[in-house]
Write an enzyme that holds these catalytic residues in place. Sequence first.
Site, mmCIF file in Angstrom:
data_model
loop_
_atom_site.group_PDB
_atom_site.id
_atom_site.type_symbol
_atom_site.label_atom_id
_atom_site.label_comp_id
_atom_site.label_asym_id
_atom_site.label_seq_id
_atom_site.Cartn_x
_atom_site.Cartn_y
_atom_site.Cartn_z
ATOM 1 N N GLY A 47 -4.247 -1.452 5.661
ATOM 2 C CA GLY A 47 -3.502 -2.620 5.175
ATOM 3 C C GLY A 47 -4.163 -3.937 5.567
ATOM 4 N N ARG A 48 -4.552 -4.070 6.836
ATOM 5 C CA ARG A 48 -5.106 -5.350 7.299
ATOM 6 C C ARG A 48 -6.554 -5.556 6.870
ATOM 7 N NH1 ARG A 48 -3.539 -1.947 11.125
ATOM 8 N NH2 ARG A 48 -5.046 -1.014 12.547
ATOM 9 N N LYS A 94 0.838 -1.193 0.000
ATOM 10 C CA LYS A 94 0.000 0.000 0.000
ATOM 11 C C LYS A 94 0.884 1.259 0.000
ATOM 12 C CE LYS A 94 -3.134 2.642 2.776
ATOM 13 N NZ LYS A 94 -3.848 2.831 4.024
ATOM 14 N N GLU A 134 10.790 -4.880 3.656
ATOM 15 C CA GLU A 134 10.787 -6.292 3.245
ATOM 16 C C GLU A 134 10.347 -6.453 1.795
ATOM 17 O OE1 GLU A 134 9.414 -5.037 6.018
ATOM 18 O OE2 GLU A 134 9.457 -6.480 7.677
ATOM 19 N N HIS A 166 -3.804 -32.295 20.607
ATOM 20 C CA HIS A 166 -2.685 -33.088 21.113
ATOM 21 C C HIS A 166 -1.537 -32.195 21.527
ATOM 22 C CE1 HIS A 166 -4.711 -36.758 19.866
ATOM 23 N NE2 HIS A 166 -5.184 -36.000 18.890
ATOM 24 N N LYS A 219 10.089 -0.027 12.769
ATOM 25 C CA LYS A 219 10.539 0.139 11.377
ATOM 26 C C LYS A 219 11.654 1.182 11.307
ATOM 27 C CE LYS A 219 6.159 -0.766 8.964
ATOM 28 N NZ LYS A 219 5.102 -0.174 8.127
ATOM 29 N N GLU A 264 -3.424 -5.893 15.658
ATOM 30 C CA GLU A 264 -2.902 -4.629 15.129
ATOM 31 C C GLU A 264 -3.978 -3.540 15.235
ATOM 32 O OE1 GLU A 264 0.482 -4.178 11.875
ATOM 33 O OE2 GLU A 264 -1.449 -4.088 10.867
HETATM 34 O O1 F6P Z 1 2.998 -4.207 9.767
HETATM 35 C C1 F6P Z 1 2.522 -2.916 9.666
HETATM 36 C C2 F6P Z 1 1.920 -2.620 8.365
HETATM 37 O O2 F6P Z 1 1.828 -1.232 8.321
HETATM 38 C C3 F6P Z 1 0.561 -3.285 8.137
HETATM 39 O O3 F6P Z 1 -0.499 -2.607 8.659
HETATM 40 C C4 F6P Z 1 0.539 -3.401 6.647
HETATM 41 O O4 F6P Z 1 -0.422 -4.308 6.247
HETATM 42 C C5 F6P Z 1 1.954 -3.840 6.385
HETATM 43 O O5 F6P Z 1 2.731 -3.068 7.282
HETATM 44 C C6 F6P Z 1 2.455 -3.689 4.973
HETATM 45 O O6 F6P Z 1 2.397 -2.374 4.525
HETATM 46 P P1 F6P Z 1 2.446 -2.001 3.000
HETATM 47 O O7 F6P Z 1 1.274 -2.640 2.329
HETATM 48 O O8 F6P Z 1 2.393 -0.520 2.964
HETATM 49 O O9 F6P Z 1 3.737 -2.538 2.438
#
Ligand code: F6P
Length: 546
Positions: A267-268, A206, A212, A384, A512, A353
């Site tokens: 995002g979530r 987003k 990453e 289990h 971050k 979150e």
């Molecule tokens: O982990 C934090 C976060 O901001 C989430 O809310 C989001 O889904 C994720 O990082 C990834 O963010 P982006 O889609 O901007 O790469």
Amino acid sequence: MDKLRSAPAWSALDKLAPLVKRYHMRDMFDKDPERANKYTLKAAGLTLDYSKNRVTEEVLTSLFELAEQRNVKQKIVDMFSGQPINTTEGRAVLHTALRNFSDKPIYVDGENVMPDVNNTLKSVKLFTEKVHSGEHKGYTGKPIKTVVSIGIGGSFLGPKIVSESLKPYWVDGIKTYFVANVDGCHIQDVLAQVDAEQTLFVMSSKSFSTQETLQNTLTAKAWFLEQGPEQKDIAKHFVAVSSNVKAAVDFGMAKENVFPMGDWVGGRYSLWSAIGLPISLTIGYDHFEALLKGAYDMDCHFQEAPFENNMPVIMAMLGVWYRNFMGAQSHALLPYYHYLRGFPAYVQQLDMESNGKSTTLDGRTVDYGTGPIIWGSEGTNGQHSFYQLIHQSNLPIPVDFLFPLKVPNQNDTHHNMLASNCFGQAQALMQGKTFEECLEDLSGSSLSEPEKLSLAAHKTMPGNHPSNMLLFEEVTPHSLGALIALYEHKVLVQGCIWGLNSFDQWGVELGKVLGNDVFDMIEGEMSLDSVDASTAKLIKHFINNQ
Ligand code: F6P
């Protein structure tokens, strides 16, 4: 006194809790043969049996009153109508617009967002069809047969868990991989399995600034070019989804390969947007649309049903009861369906979150419990392992069982056994086994009386552990959409009760920023002077032992 604690229904619940703690659900069922019927409801194709909860009519009434007193109705209206309820970021929260099958416009800052939503859906549909029909070809003219989705958090969990849960719907000839972690093992493992000529990389971010995702995409691009194609071929193999189209283009994505999304999608909560492109590529656009339709049906139920018949509200308020009045700190999700095994991890991000916070909308620190720890894994495996603690420790842990009545292509004996385990566990948690019953079981054994008494004490199960039972006819795109929307709305209601902004995530941000600084220190581009002695020592140790 805090606003929540001064709500009249809060005081009523506070008084009821010590009384209800003395009741056993076994007695409640004995006294009321209608309890299971009374506390079962259907919505959007899902059935919820919440009769095995430690609640009386009075408790439920007070919980719904609390929802009224905390203005849950207004919060629902505000969210669906695009009010900027994400106050710390000044944004609307409109994942529901992404699955708005009514012809009602939805406005953000005076502009109807529905034309953009529908255009994006059209482009997702068109692109999916081009890939599936073979019209979209790789650089050597071969069709795409592998999708590698790169993203993290909400740009990973939603697409991955939905695709995994809908395995029976996978399009023949397409295999999708999901890469999230910056740990190079993940991307390298995936790249070792795919063929550059027939692979499409979907980069989902987003913000288009997540470390990453940027790094994994750079690694994928470098690998791709090493396989023989030229720079110009990248456009056939790399597409992106982002609300930051400019950053995506600056990064090297062809503009026509960037699927946009609004910044009013969290995002979530974003799997319903173009972030769902890997889902559409995996199960086909029509099934992706059925997923949206299932969520829309749950949205309608949530907006229209009175609280006492409203599935998300009921589940949310039961959660509030356990968290704030019955001492629970966690909530377990136990799906009895192998393909839904990732669902607890999905809800973990969605819930923790969103409501893992302790500052209220008006900036005060709460003095009550907020979002619980969400955990769990698939049944029967968990039986289990960690179920022992739920049965016999003294930690109160409410659970949600999830079970599909029908499963595709399955042997009846397996499914009957799965059902019996799921229902049997819910029964065992509720009824337990008394000391007297355990002693009676041992009556014919050769143990001495003191040994029998001691063993019976160990075998005694207190029971009275609450659970919800969520039943699906079958896990289809529609029912899965409804299920995810159910949990999204549960989170909204709980956040409203606790006075939180469920739509920001400032706690994640500091990690971050500091992570980026530490990276610069490791790479020798920043001095270690600004960090604490422990972190400096770790960095030096890492550099010296690499
Ligand atoms: O982990 C934090 C976060 O901001 C989430 O809310 C989001 O889904 C994720 O990082 C990834 O963010 P982006 O889609 O901007 O790469």
